[in-house]
Structure formats: C-alpha cells, structure tokens
Design an enzyme around this catalytic site. Structure first.
Site, PDB file in Angstrom:
ATOM      1  N   LYS A 155     -11.494  -3.379  19.776  1.00  0.00           N
ATOM      2  CA  LYS A 155     -10.111  -3.838  19.921  1.00  0.00           C
ATOM      3  C   LYS A 155      -9.519  -3.501  21.291  1.00  0.00           C
ATOM      4  O   LYS A 155      -8.310  -3.628  21.495  1.00  0.00           O
ATOM      5  CB  LYS A 155      -9.251  -3.239  18.803  1.00  0.00           C
ATOM      6  CG  LYS A 155      -9.710  -3.684  17.403  1.00  0.00           C
ATOM      7  CD  LYS A 155      -8.669  -3.414  16.339  1.00  0.00           C
ATOM      8  CE  LYS A 155      -9.200  -3.776  14.959  1.00  0.00           C
ATOM      9  NZ  LYS A 155      -8.209  -3.645  13.903  1.00  0.00           N
ATOM     10  N   ASN A 187       0.860  -1.197   0.000  1.00  0.00           N
ATOM     11  CA  ASN A 187       0.000   0.000   0.000  1.00  0.00           C
ATOM     12  C   ASN A 187       0.893   1.243   0.000  1.00  0.00           C
ATOM     13  O   ASN A 187       2.113   1.132   0.050  1.00  0.00           O
ATOM     14  CB  ASN A 187      -0.960  -0.029   1.185  1.00  0.00           C
ATOM     15  CG  ASN A 187      -0.227  -0.072   2.510  1.00  0.00           C
ATOM     16  OD1 ASN A 187       0.462   0.871   2.877  1.00  0.00           O
ATOM     17  ND2 ASN A 187      -0.356  -1.193   3.216  1.00  0.00           N
ATOM     18  N   LYS A 240     -14.315   0.689  16.564  1.00  0.00           N
ATOM     19  CA  LYS A 240     -13.024  -0.009  16.505  1.00  0.00           C
ATOM     20  C   LYS A 240     -12.294   0.088  17.847  1.00  0.00           C
ATOM     21  O   LYS A 240     -11.693  -0.872  18.318  1.00  0.00           O
ATOM     22  CB  LYS A 240     -12.168   0.622  15.391  1.00  0.00           C
ATOM     23  CG  LYS A 240     -11.151  -0.310  14.794  1.00  0.00           C
ATOM     24  CD  LYS A 240     -10.529   0.276  13.539  1.00  0.00           C
ATOM     25  CE  LYS A 240     -11.338   0.010  12.290  1.00  0.00           C
ATOM     26  NZ  LYS A 240     -10.706   0.530  11.074  1.00  0.00           N
TER      27      LYS A 240
HETATM   28  N1  CTP Z   1      -3.881  -3.198  12.266  1.00  0.00           N
HETATM   29  C1  CTP Z   1      -3.125  -4.220  12.810  1.00  0.00           C
HETATM   30  N2  CTP Z   1      -3.074  -5.442  12.221  1.00  0.00           N
HETATM   31  C2  CTP Z   1      -3.788  -5.691  11.111  1.00  0.00           C
HETATM   32  C3  CTP Z   1      -4.588  -4.662  10.546  1.00  0.00           C
HETATM   33  C4  CTP Z   1      -4.603  -3.433  11.140  1.00  0.00           C
HETATM   34  O1  CTP Z   1      -2.465  -3.974  13.822  1.00  0.00           O
HETATM   35  N3  CTP Z   1      -3.719  -6.874  10.562  1.00  0.00           N
HETATM   36  C5  CTP Z   1      -3.950  -1.909  12.951  1.00  0.00           C
HETATM   37  C6  CTP Z   1      -3.362  -0.714  12.225  1.00  0.00           C
HETATM   38  O2  CTP Z   1      -2.012  -0.536  12.530  1.00  0.00           O
HETATM   39  C7  CTP Z   1      -4.214   0.416  12.767  1.00  0.00           C
HETATM   40  C8  CTP Z   1      -5.555  -0.229  13.031  1.00  0.00           C
HETATM   41  O3  CTP Z   1      -5.307  -1.606  13.098  1.00  0.00           O
HETATM   42  O4  CTP Z   1      -3.730   0.893  14.007  1.00  0.00           O
HETATM   43  C9  CTP Z   1      -6.641   0.065  12.074  1.00  0.00           C
HETATM   44  O5  CTP Z   1      -6.464  -0.461  10.821  1.00  0.00           O
HETATM   45  P1  CTP Z   1      -7.643  -0.354   9.735  1.00  0.00           P
HETATM   46  O6  CTP Z   1      -7.144  -0.957   8.483  1.00  0.00           O
HETATM   47  O7  CTP Z   1      -8.196   1.021   9.700  1.00  0.00           O
HETATM   48  O8  CTP Z   1      -8.775  -1.194  10.352  1.00  0.00           O
HETATM   49  P2  CTP Z   1      -9.061  -2.739  10.387  1.00  0.00           P
HETATM   50  O9  CTP Z   1      -8.910  -3.164  11.788  1.00  0.00           O
HETATM   51  O10 CTP Z   1      -8.268  -3.473   9.359  1.00  0.00           O
HETATM   52  O11 CTP Z   1     -10.607  -2.770  10.078  1.00  0.00           O
HETATM   53  P3  CTP Z   1     -11.395  -2.493   8.727  1.00  0.00           P
HETATM   54  O12 CTP Z   1     -10.576  -3.047   7.608  1.00  0.00           O
HETATM   55  O13 CTP Z   1     -12.662  -3.191   8.954  1.00  0.00           O
HETATM   56  O14 CTP Z   1     -11.576  -1.005   8.658  1.00  0.00           O
END
Ligand code: CTP
Length: 396
Positions: free
Chosen positions: A342, A207, A338
């Site tokens: 979490k 990304n 969230k």
């Molecule tokens: N994050 C993480 N591990 C993952 C995915 C995300 O630790 N496998 C952490 C990111 O570092 C960030 C937070 O989760 O602090 C939010 O990530 P985001 O992509 O916005 O949310 P998701 O939890 O992936 O949820 P969604 O895709 O449903 O928005």
C-alpha cells in the site's frame, strides 16, 4: 531556551519555592515576568520576585504604575507560555468557570497559547469532585496539568497535594513547549472508529471498533500543535481539542470521499479506522421482513474502496502515510507486506492476542514497523501513550 514565560503565582505555601523556579527558567535563557495574586504576595515578596526575574511584578489590574491600561492583553501577546504554580483550588475553579476578577485570572482567559497548571492543596480539597471536575474541564480545553506529588502537607497531614519541586515543573514546562512545537504548522488527516454498511433502513454490518485509538492519536497530534482533520465513523466520542476538526461519516464510501478530498492539503495521514471491506450490494429502503417458507436470507456483498491503498497511490514525496494492521496469523510478515503493497511509510500492527489490547480497551499493545525495516515492539500501555509513540515516530 529564549522563551517568554509568565509565572503565575497564587496563594499557597509552596509559593515560597517559586523564586527557585524562576531562576531555572532564567538560567535556561528564558525571560520571565511574574503575575501574582494578592494572597501569593503574603508568602513571597515582590522584591524577591522582581530581583530573580529582573522584571516588575504584576498583581493589580488597576495599579497606576502599569505601562498599559490593557496590561493583561499586552502580557498575553508577549508570552509564549504561562506556568501557574502553585495553583490553588480557587484559581483552578475561576479559570474553569471563566471568572476574571484579578490580574492572573483575567490574563488566563486572554491567553491562547500553552498553559501549565500545577495544583497544590490539601489532599481532601484536591480529591474533591468539584476540583477534579474543574481540572478535567481544563484538561479537555488543552491546558497542561502537572499532577501534584505525595508527601507532607503544610496542614500537618500527609498525602497527595504537594506542589512538585521546581526542577520537575521546569522540566514539564520544557517538555510541553518542545512537544507543542514539533507538529505546529502541520496538518494531519486521521481516521477512527468503525464504518456501518447499511442492509436496510434499520440494520447494518459493522464491527466492534470504538475509535479510542484514533481519537488518542488525534488528541496527541493536536497537543503538539498540528491541525487535525479527524474523519470518524459512528462512535460515542467527540474530539474536544480546539485544533481538531471532526467530520462524522457512516459508511466506508463516505469515509473514502472525505479522505480523498482532504489528503492533498495534509502533510500526513494516519488511518486507524476499522473500515468494512465489504458492503451489501443493495440497500433495502424498508425493513426486510422474515420471508415465509425459507430459513435463509442471502445478502450479496461487494468490495468497498481501499482508502489506505488509494492514498498510497496519491501520496507525494512530502507526505507521510501511516496504516494500521490487524492480523491474526503471520502477523509481522503480513504487516510488512501490507506496508509495501500500500506504499506506506509506517504500519502499526495491532495485537489481539494480548489481554487488554485492541477493540474497546483503554490500553493497547502495538508493533510499529517503518519503511526502512525498523521494527519496534511496544509493551501494553494506555492508548494515549501508544499515540505518543506513533506521533514520536512520525515527528522524527
Ligand atoms: N483500510 C482502508 N480502507 C479499507 C480497508 C482498510 O483504509 N477499505 C485501512 C485501515 O484503516 C487500516 C489498514 O487499511 O489502516 C489495514 O486494514 P486491514 O483490515 O488490517 O487490512 P486490509 O487492507 O483490509 O487487508 P486484509 O483484509 O487482507 O488483512
């Protein structure tokens, strides 16, 4: 209050204002010792400095009156902070290059605590690429630089290069000192950057994250005295502060492993990395060739472990956990959900709608939400300033 401060004076006209700076420190309850270069003493007398500080002035490494033969080491151990004002181009250049040829330059090299440097010189000298490079070098090493003010200069011209007034230097030094203390003794885990999920030996799913926000958070924590473990995905950035230990990883699963191992010994974790939610189920050990006779290629993806959610489950009462959220719809509502889901103490909601915010930019606009329901909407500012806001909130 009750700090031990060395005021280092070098040979610029603004040296005549330094007795006033010393008085501000002593009135505040701080103890001051002065180390002056020979040139500085052309502008301000030792008698004045000794009278306002109440202590002997050090200038000569080999002076017979010195109490110890290794005075610079004794002074370095004694002080909590060195404030060099005014700082000439000469002392800045010597310090940046590691030259120790008088009492002050020797002391600066022997000193491992807070240093404040207040450059003051002619505008052209200050803007010279060499001086700027030296200042950047010192900044990278954790030295605090108070930028000079604009105004009339001793050489008769007007421009940037004036030493800020003693009150401003005093306030800057105070801010450096109190901020430094606020996170000392704490260890903080920070994640930054993207993750790469391999498809074959030459391709990956990634990304656009550059890691700038996470690195700014790590720098700010380190500036305030915290030990930082920075787990970084593929990025061109390298942390420079001596308090930061950078662990480079590639994939979400590698980041997960590093975080799980590190978190138990940390007081807090701030997870700003843009972790890939999915990875290819299998990774080809060779470059996948175009298949003859078919237009499509299917890559089956499986979910990566959620690092933030896992740390939320591991978290003890004494640990703080901060997550980031990147939302495009129902932003606030989703971020709050969230945070609860979490088990976070705070979530930083990133805006992608605003110009200048998000991936790759040097600026960002965030809303910070805490577990008690407080919502703080920030303005567009540098990532360094956003990092300050985040660290201010976790330091409360
Ligand atoms: N994050 C993480 N591990 C993952 C995915 C995300 O630790 N496998 C952490 C990111 O570092 C960030 C937070 O989760 O602090 C939010 O990530 P985001 O992509 O916005 O949310 P998701 O939890 O992936 O949820 P969604 O895709 O449903 O928005």
């Amino acid at each position: 209050m009750n700090k031990k401060i060395i005021v280092g004076i070098t040979g610029g006209i603004a040296a005549y204002k330094i007795p006033q700076l010393i008085r501000l420190f002593t009135k505040n309850g701080d103890e001051v010792k002065v180390v002056a270069t020979k040139n500085a003493l052309q502008f301000v007398t030792p008698l004045t400095l000794e009278t306002v500080s109440g202590n002997a002035v050090y200038s000569d490494v080999f002076a017979p009156k010195n109490e110890y033969s290794t005075e610079h080491i004794a002074l370095a151990d004694w002080a909590d902070m060195i404030v060099v004002a005014p700082s000439t181009a000469n002392i800045i250049g010597k310090f940046a290059s590691g030259i120790a040829d008088d009492a002050l330059s020797t002391l600066l090299l022997a000193f491992a605590k807070d240093i404040v440097v207040c450059p003051a010189m002619n505008t052209n000298m200050y803007n010279s690429p060499v001086v700027q490079e030296n200042l950047n070098c010192l900044k990278d090493k954790g030295v605090n630089i108070l930028s000079p003010a604009e105004g009339e200069l001793a050489c008769g011209t007007s421009g940037v290069g004036r030493m800020p007034e003693p009150e401003e230097i005093f306030e800057f030094a105070e801010a450096v000192f109190t901020k430094k203390l606020s996170m000392s003794g704490k260890t903080v885990l920070v994640t930054a950057g993207p993750t790469y999920e391999r498809i074959d030996s030459v391709r990956f799913i990634g990304n656009f994250s550059t890691g700038k926000m996470g690195f700014a958070v790590a720098e700010e924590l380190a500036e305030r005295g915290a030990k930082v473990i920075l787990v970084a995905g593929p990025t061109s950035l390298t942390a420079k502060h001596r308090n930061i230990k950078q662990i480079n990883i590639e994939s979400a699963r590698e980041m997960y492993k590093a975080c799980i191992e590190t978190f138990p010994s940390c007081n807090a974790a701030i997870l700003s990395a843009a972790v890939a939610d999915y990875r290819p189920e299998t990774v080809a050990d060779h470059k996948i060739k175009k298949a003859a006779g078919t237009e499509n290629l299917d890559i089956h993806l499986v979910q990566n472990p959620d690092i933030l959610a896992t740390l939320g489950k591991m978290k003890t009462d004494r640990q703080l956990l901060v997550g980031f959220a990147l939302e495009t719809d129902n932003e606030l509502e989703n971020a709050k959900a969230k945070l609860t889901r979490k088990n976070l103490d705070m979530i930083v909601l990133n805006s992608l709608k605003d110009k200048g915010a998000g991936f790759g930019h040097d600026t960002n606009k965030v809303t910070i939400i805490t577990a008690d329901g407080t919502v703080r909407e920030g303005s567009l500012k540098s990532k360094a300033d956003v990092a300050k806001d985040i660290v201010d909130m976790i330091g409360q």
